[in-house]
Scaffold this motif. Structure first.
Motif, PDB file in Angstrom:
ATOM      1  N   THR A  23       3.141  -0.826  -8.920  1.00  0.00           N
ATOM      2  CA  THR A  23       2.280  -1.823  -9.556  1.00  0.00           C
ATOM      3  C   THR A  23       0.999  -1.152 -10.016  1.00  0.00           C
ATOM      4  O   THR A  23       0.570  -0.163  -9.413  1.00  0.00           O
ATOM      5  CB  THR A  23       1.876  -2.922  -8.561  1.00  0.00           C
ATOM      6  OG1 THR A  23       1.188  -2.293  -7.475  1.00  0.00           O
ATOM      7  CG2 THR A  23       3.061  -3.683  -8.029  1.00  0.00           C
ATOM      8  N   THR A  24       0.401  -1.653 -11.095  1.00  0.00           N
ATOM      9  CA  THR A  24      -0.955  -1.217 -11.435  1.00  0.00           C
ATOM     10  C   THR A  24      -1.782  -2.448 -11.747  1.00  0.00           C
ATOM     11  O   THR A  24      -1.248  -3.494 -12.078  1.00  0.00           O
ATOM     12  CB  THR A  24      -1.004  -0.259 -12.640  1.00  0.00           C
ATOM     13  OG1 THR A  24      -0.331  -0.872 -13.734  1.00  0.00           O
ATOM     14  CG2 THR A  24      -0.376   1.081 -12.324  1.00  0.00           C
ATOM     15  N   MET A  25      -3.102  -2.268 -11.645  1.00  0.00           N
ATOM     16  CA  MET A  25      -3.975  -3.434 -11.693  1.00  0.00           C
ATOM     17  C   MET A  25      -5.065  -3.241 -12.733  1.00  0.00           C
ATOM     18  O   MET A  25      -5.613  -2.152 -12.876  1.00  0.00           O
ATOM     19  CB  MET A  25      -4.597  -3.611 -10.305  1.00  0.00           C
ATOM     20  CG  MET A  25      -5.451  -4.820 -10.158  1.00  0.00           C
ATOM     21  SD  MET A  25      -5.280  -5.419  -8.456  1.00  0.00           S
ATOM     22  CE  MET A  25      -6.794  -6.234  -8.220  1.00  0.00           C
ATOM     23  N   ASN A  85     -13.925  -6.014 -13.249  1.00  0.00           N
ATOM     24  CA  ASN A  85     -15.033  -5.313 -13.911  1.00  0.00           C
ATOM     25  C   ASN A  85     -14.559  -3.990 -14.496  1.00  0.00           C
ATOM     26  O   ASN A  85     -15.332  -3.066 -14.665  1.00  0.00           O
ATOM     27  CB  ASN A  85     -16.175  -5.101 -12.934  1.00  0.00           C
ATOM     28  CG  ASN A  85     -15.680  -4.538 -11.631  1.00  0.00           C
ATOM     29  OD1 ASN A  85     -14.659  -3.843 -11.614  1.00  0.00           O
ATOM     30  ND2 ASN A  85     -16.343  -4.812 -10.543  1.00  0.00           N
ATOM     31  N   TYR A  86     -13.270  -3.909 -14.771  1.00  0.00           N
ATOM     32  CA  TYR A  86     -12.593  -2.771 -15.396  1.00  0.00           C
ATOM     33  C   TYR A  86     -12.484  -1.548 -14.488  1.00  0.00           C
ATOM     34  O   TYR A  86     -11.507  -0.818 -14.549  1.00  0.00           O
ATOM     35  CB  TYR A  86     -13.236  -2.351 -16.726  1.00  0.00           C
ATOM     36  CG  TYR A  86     -13.631  -3.528 -17.580  1.00  0.00           C
ATOM     37  CD1 TYR A  86     -12.785  -4.626 -17.678  1.00  0.00           C
ATOM     38  CD2 TYR A  86     -14.839  -3.571 -18.238  1.00  0.00           C
ATOM     39  CE1 TYR A  86     -13.140  -5.725 -18.436  1.00  0.00           C
ATOM     40  CE2 TYR A  86     -15.199  -4.673 -18.997  1.00  0.00           C
ATOM     41  CZ  TYR A  86     -14.343  -5.753 -19.091  1.00  0.00           C
ATOM     42  OH  TYR A  86     -14.690  -6.840 -19.810  1.00  0.00           O
ATOM     43  N   ALA A  87     -13.542  -1.276 -13.677  1.00  0.00           N
ATOM     44  CA  ALA A  87     -13.510  -0.136 -12.754  1.00  0.00           C
ATOM     45  C   ALA A  87     -13.116   1.158 -13.451  1.00  0.00           C
ATOM     46  O   ALA A  87     -12.312   1.927 -12.946  1.00  0.00           O
ATOM     47  CB  ALA A  87     -12.575  -0.422 -11.574  1.00  0.00           C
ATOM     48  N   LEU A  88     -13.688   1.407 -14.624  1.00  0.00           N
ATOM     49  CA  LEU A  88     -13.431   2.675 -15.316  1.00  0.00           C
ATOM     50  C   LEU A  88     -14.167   3.795 -14.596  1.00  0.00           C
ATOM     51  O   LEU A  88     -15.161   3.564 -13.921  1.00  0.00           O
ATOM     52  CB  LEU A  88     -13.917   2.581 -16.764  1.00  0.00           C
ATOM     53  CG  LEU A  88     -13.273   1.474 -17.595  1.00  0.00           C
ATOM     54  CD1 LEU A  88     -13.852   1.472 -19.005  1.00  0.00           C
ATOM     55  CD2 LEU A  88     -11.769   1.654 -17.649  1.00  0.00           C
ATOM     56  N   PRO A 119      -0.911   1.395  -1.688  1.00  0.00           N
ATOM     57  CA  PRO A 119      -1.059   1.087  -3.114  1.00  0.00           C
ATOM     58  C   PRO A 119      -0.715   2.261  -4.048  1.00  0.00           C
ATOM     59  O   PRO A 119      -0.213   2.029  -5.144  1.00  0.00           O
ATOM     60  CB  PRO A 119      -2.534   0.694  -3.256  1.00  0.00           C
ATOM     61  CG  PRO A 119      -3.180   1.034  -1.970  1.00  0.00           C
ATOM     62  CD  PRO A 119      -2.124   1.066  -0.936  1.00  0.00           C
ATOM     63  N   ASN A 120      -0.982   3.498  -3.598  1.00  0.00           N
ATOM     64  CA  ASN A 120      -0.728   4.626  -4.505  1.00  0.00           C
ATOM     65  C   ASN A 120       0.763   4.925  -4.662  1.00  0.00           C
ATOM     66  O   ASN A 120       1.152   5.697  -5.520  1.00  0.00           O
ATOM     67  CB  ASN A 120      -1.488   5.877  -4.055  1.00  0.00           C
ATOM     68  CG  ASN A 120      -1.219   6.242  -2.620  1.00  0.00           C
ATOM     69  OD1 ASN A 120      -0.889   5.391  -1.803  1.00  0.00           O
ATOM     70  ND2 ASN A 120      -1.321   7.511  -2.301  1.00  0.00           N
ATOM     71  N   PHE A 129      -3.643  -3.476  -1.633  1.00  0.00           N
ATOM     72  CA  PHE A 129      -4.996  -3.262  -1.101  1.00  0.00           C
ATOM     73  C   PHE A 129      -5.223  -4.066   0.166  1.00  0.00           C
ATOM     74  O   PHE A 129      -6.115  -3.757   0.947  1.00  0.00           O
ATOM     75  CB  PHE A 129      -6.051  -3.631  -2.134  1.00  0.00           C
ATOM     76  CG  PHE A 129      -6.050  -2.724  -3.324  1.00  0.00           C
ATOM     77  CD1 PHE A 129      -6.106  -1.349  -3.160  1.00  0.00           C
ATOM     78  CD2 PHE A 129      -5.954  -3.232  -4.606  1.00  0.00           C
ATOM     79  CE1 PHE A 129      -6.080  -0.509  -4.249  1.00  0.00           C
ATOM     80  CE2 PHE A 129      -5.932  -2.394  -5.701  1.00  0.00           C
ATOM     81  CZ  PHE A 129      -5.991  -1.028  -5.526  1.00  0.00           C
ATOM     82  N   ARG A 159      -4.177  -8.915  -4.527  1.00  0.00           N
ATOM     83  CA  ARG A 159      -4.479  -7.661  -3.830  1.00  0.00           C
ATOM     84  C   ARG A 159      -3.400  -7.297  -2.811  1.00  0.00           C
ATOM     85  O   ARG A 159      -3.204  -6.126  -2.497  1.00  0.00           O
ATOM     86  CB  ARG A 159      -5.854  -7.743  -3.169  1.00  0.00           C
ATOM     87  CG  ARG A 159      -6.998  -7.702  -4.189  1.00  0.00           C
ATOM     88  CD  ARG A 159      -8.348  -7.930  -3.528  1.00  0.00           C
ATOM     89  NE  ARG A 159      -8.654  -6.881  -2.563  1.00  0.00           N
ATOM     90  CZ  ARG A 159      -9.158  -5.695  -2.894  1.00  0.00           C
ATOM     91  NH1 ARG A 159      -9.410  -5.417  -4.134  1.00  0.00           N
ATOM     92  NH2 ARG A 159      -9.402  -4.799  -1.969  1.00  0.00           N
ATOM     93  N   PHE A 198      -8.714  -4.390 -13.307  1.00  0.00           N
ATOM     94  CA  PHE A 198      -9.736  -4.975 -12.459  1.00  0.00           C
ATOM     95  C   PHE A 198     -10.700  -5.852 -13.256  1.00  0.00           C
ATOM     96  O   PHE A 198     -10.894  -5.666 -14.451  1.00  0.00           O
ATOM     97  CB  PHE A 198     -10.529  -3.870 -11.751  1.00  0.00           C
ATOM     98  CG  PHE A 198      -9.741  -3.166 -10.707  1.00  0.00           C
ATOM     99  CD1 PHE A 198      -9.840  -3.543  -9.375  1.00  0.00           C
ATOM    100  CD2 PHE A 198      -8.896  -2.122 -11.041  1.00  0.00           C
ATOM    101  CE1 PHE A 198      -9.103  -2.891  -8.405  1.00  0.00           C
ATOM    102  CE2 PHE A 198      -8.164  -1.465 -10.072  1.00  0.00           C
ATOM    103  CZ  PHE A 198      -8.268  -1.854  -8.744  1.00  0.00           C
ATOM    104  N   ARG A 258      -4.928   2.120 -19.254  1.00  0.00           N
ATOM    105  CA  ARG A 258      -4.826   2.971 -18.077  1.00  0.00           C
ATOM    106  C   ARG A 258      -3.756   2.452 -17.115  1.00  0.00           C
ATOM    107  O   ARG A 258      -3.087   3.233 -16.434  1.00  0.00           O
ATOM    108  CB  ARG A 258      -6.209   2.980 -17.385  1.00  0.00           C
ATOM    109  CG  ARG A 258      -6.340   3.947 -16.271  1.00  0.00           C
ATOM    110  CD  ARG A 258      -7.736   3.946 -15.720  1.00  0.00           C
ATOM    111  NE  ARG A 258      -8.051   2.679 -15.046  1.00  0.00           N
ATOM    112  CZ  ARG A 258      -9.190   2.455 -14.397  1.00  0.00           C
ATOM    113  NH1 ARG A 258     -10.114   3.389 -14.368  1.00  0.00           N
ATOM    114  NH2 ARG A 258      -9.416   1.316 -13.818  1.00  0.00           N
ATOM    115  N   SER A 259      -3.617   1.127 -17.064  1.00  0.00           N
ATOM    116  CA  SER A 259      -2.594   0.541 -16.204  1.00  0.00           C
ATOM    117  C   SER A 259      -1.215   0.592 -16.843  1.00  0.00           C
ATOM    118  O   SER A 259      -0.227   0.886 -16.183  1.00  0.00           O
ATOM    119  CB  SER A 259      -2.942  -0.918 -15.896  1.00  0.00           C
ATOM    120  OG  SER A 259      -4.138  -0.976 -15.181  1.00  0.00           O
TER     121      SER A 259
END
Lengths: 309, 331
Positions: free
Chosen positions: B83-85, B89-92, B78-79, B58, B53, B87, B152-153
């Motif tokens: 880097t992209t992450m 639990n996927y966090a869709l 972070p934005n 984050f 994180r 997650f 997505r990442s």
């Protein structure tokens, strides 16, 4: 007296805050799974069901009496059906109706947006005085309505250093009162909605390049939209039907439909009061229907609405 | 290939709660090469997720620095980080379709509609989600949701891809096939990745290098082979032990041969035999301890029965010496 009334509500508030809210409930995790409904045994089903039917019947009785009474010539004396009450009510109460609608329509969106915003701040942001803000925002709800009304009169009756404009007698005092009186429910439903959403969904948005404004607009807001609209519906209904707090702040210029109903009852014009109430009920139902329609449109394709709505 | 593509330099993260402070990450330094997949392995609460994180932005490090391609990013939000992450639990985004989920980052970046469409379709094919682009995440299986999250990442073409236990929500069978897919995809694209897991097998099969963490500190860094063959091997590092110091001798279950009872050897009684097809597992009682011994290709070997006395013979170069206290700490 007001202070005495305040004590038990404050205790309840603190119990809720420090005991219940320590737990965190995340049910919308971004990894959706199907929920199943358990089949109940008959010995649970029958008593619960009969209780509900009984309760519904009592509610229907209330409303049935209002409908029936509003068409009687003289309630309790002459039961001949007539439309006369409606004509009279409308002539006398047209201004009340317009005032009520205007004020509620202005107050409702302010209540809803402010409520969601505060809920978002309380749940997702860290800052000094957060707990105090949450507490103060809930305070008008914990205090009895009459106390709030008197408080507003006293606070805004004269010019002071703190607030240099006299609000008493204007529409703004009613709007302000309605907003702050009804906002706590919006805040609570917003908090409930946000607590169910896994923060990592918002983090994912930030991670993909969105700033916090964009994330709030494109991710958080759509997900809490059902809660937002039910908050709106609630505050509209409360704004239209408010009586205890607003009775102190109405004036000749700005009056409310609920006060008119009370006036009719004072004059023993029960049938007219019933007719006025029925008009009020219809307006509220129509407004609820419209909001429900919007919620359905927005909630399409998401399961969120089932969770919160 | 650049050597120091992602560099973590003396990272420290302290969580303050009231008066007590928790050193979640304690002086962690790692260098990741370009295109390499490095796994942070350790039990829950060992600081691996916090480290990840911090790389994502984050969490802000209490002290220490993070460099990507030589540029310090420790304080970049972070934005704005490259880097992209993925997650845990996927966090869709539940209110968006698969297509909208995957293209979200590009749309935020305000790329042209044509570009968004082309790139999204390409990545949908790459991860094998053809024909599902109009579905909502609620109507996807766990494995499919996981691929949406990965796509997505990846679509953002990050410099470093971060994966936070991405397989922990899948069932065992899917986990094995998905980790192979992730590894193949990662090698094909050649993307530098940091992968967090508590599953040792996952770390071994996926990674170019493994970083073992415990209680916020790095315990060992090495290739999966090194880690497995020499778990913190003090003997190898010529570390001497004091007299009276407790030590632990470590032998892997497959580094033991079983023979019919011979004198002057470790002798035990077979308690349990578990047949696993490609190999056979014996549980053997030696004094008061139960040892596990794995015999591969069991059909070619002499087999024993429960209750039989056998000798445990060690194969060459299989003994590891560890300080006793170290093991105690890890448990």
């Amino acid at each position: 007296m007001a202070i005495l009334l305040l004590v038990p509500t404050l205790i309840a508030f603190f119990v809720q805050k420090y005991w219940v809210s320590r737990k965190s409930y995340v049910t919308v995790t971004g990894k959706p799974t199907g929920a199943s409904i358990k089949k109940l045994e008959w010995y649970i089903k029958v008593p619960v069901y009969s209780f509900c039917v009984f309760f519904t019947a009592v509610v229907f009785l209330f409303y049935g009496m209002i409908v029936y009474g509003s068409f009687q010539t003289l309630w309790g004396v002459d039961a001949t059906l007539t439309l006369h009450n409606y004509i009279e009510t409308f002539q006398v109460g047209k201004d009340y109706l317009i005032d009520s609608l205007t004020l509620a329509t202005i107050a409702t969106p302010i209540t809803g947006i402010l409520g969601m915003f505060l809920a978002f701040l309380v749940i997702r942001k860290k800052f000094i005085g957060k707990g105090l803000m949450e507490f103060v925002s809930m305070l008008t709800f914990a205090v009895p309505g009459t106390v709030v009304g008197i408080g507003y009169i006293l606070a805004f009756n004269v010019k002071s250093n703190l607030f240099p404009i006299v609000l008493t007698g204007t529409a703004w005092i009613i709007i302000t009162l309605l907003v702050f009186r009804n906002m706590p429910v919006g805040i609570r439903s917003g908090i409930a909605a946000l607590q169910q959403i896994d923060p990592s969904i918002e983090e994912a948005s930030t991670d993909l390049g969105a700033d916090s404004n964009t994330t709030f607009r494109r991710i958080t807001l759509p997900m809490i939209a059902p809660a937002f609209f039910s908050g709106l519906a609630y505050s509209f209904v409360k704004a239209m039907t408010a009586i205890s707090a607003v009775i102190f702040v109405v004036s000749g210029k700005w009056n409310l439909i609920t006060i008119a109903v009370l006036g009719f009852v004072d004059n023993a014009q029960y049938a007219q009061a019933a007719a006025m109430s029925l008009i009020l009920i219809s307006i509220v139902l129509v407004a609820l229907g419209i909001i429900q329609l919007i919620v359905n449109r927005i909630g399409k394709g998401t399961r969120l609405i089932n969770v919160i709505g | 290939m650049k050597q120091d593509y992602l560099v973590l330099e003396n990272l420290v993260k302290v969580f303050q709660s009231g008066k007590s402070a928790l050193r979640a990450v304690d002086n962690v330094s790692v260098k990741v090469k370009e295109g390499e997949l490095v796994t942070l392995l350790g039990p829950s609460g060992c600081g691996k997720t916090t480290t990840l994180r911090m790389i994502a932005g984050f969490e802000i490090p209490t002290s220490g620095k993070i460099f990507i391609e030589g540029k310090e990013v420790s304080m970049i939000p972070p934005n704005q980080r490259p880097t992209t992450m993925v997650f845990q639990n996927y966090a869709l985004f539940p209110h968006m379709t698969v297509f909208e989920n995957i293209s979200y980052g590009l749309r935020i970046r305000k790329e042209s509609a044509q570009n968004v469409k082309e790139k999204t379709e390409k990545i949908i094919n790459l991860v094998g989600l053809e024909g599902l682009s109009k579905r909502s995440p609620a109507h996807l299986s766990g494995g499919q949701q996981q691929r949406v999250s990965l796509a997505r990442s990846l679509i953002m073409e990050p410099k470093v891809l971060l994966l936070d236990e991405p397989l922990s929500n899948l069932d065992a069978k899917l986990r094995v096939s998905t980790r192979l897919e992730i590894r193949k995809l990662q090698q094909r694209i050649g993307i530098t990745s940091v992968y967090v897991t508590h599953d040792q097998e996952e770390a071994m099969t996926l990674s170019d290098r493994v970083v073992i963490m415990n209680a916020g500190k790095i315990q060992q860094v090495g290739t999966p082979q090194e880690i497995y063959a020499y778990p913190n091997n003090y003997a190898l590092h010529n570390i001497t032990f004091k007299e009276g110091e407790k030590i632990l001798l470590l032998v892997r279950p497959e580094a033991v041969d079983l023979k019919a009872k011979i004198p002057n050897s470790i002798i035990g009684i077979i308690q349990q035999i578990i047949y696993l097809g490609s190999h056979l597992v014996y549980e053997i009682k030696v004094d008061d301890n139960i040892f596990t011994v794995e015999i591969s290709n069991p059909l070619a070997q002499k087999s024993f029965t429960i209750g039989e006395e056998v000798s445990l013979c060690l194969k060459e170069n299989c003994l590891h010496v560890l300080p006793y206290e170290d093991i105690k700490k890890q448990e």
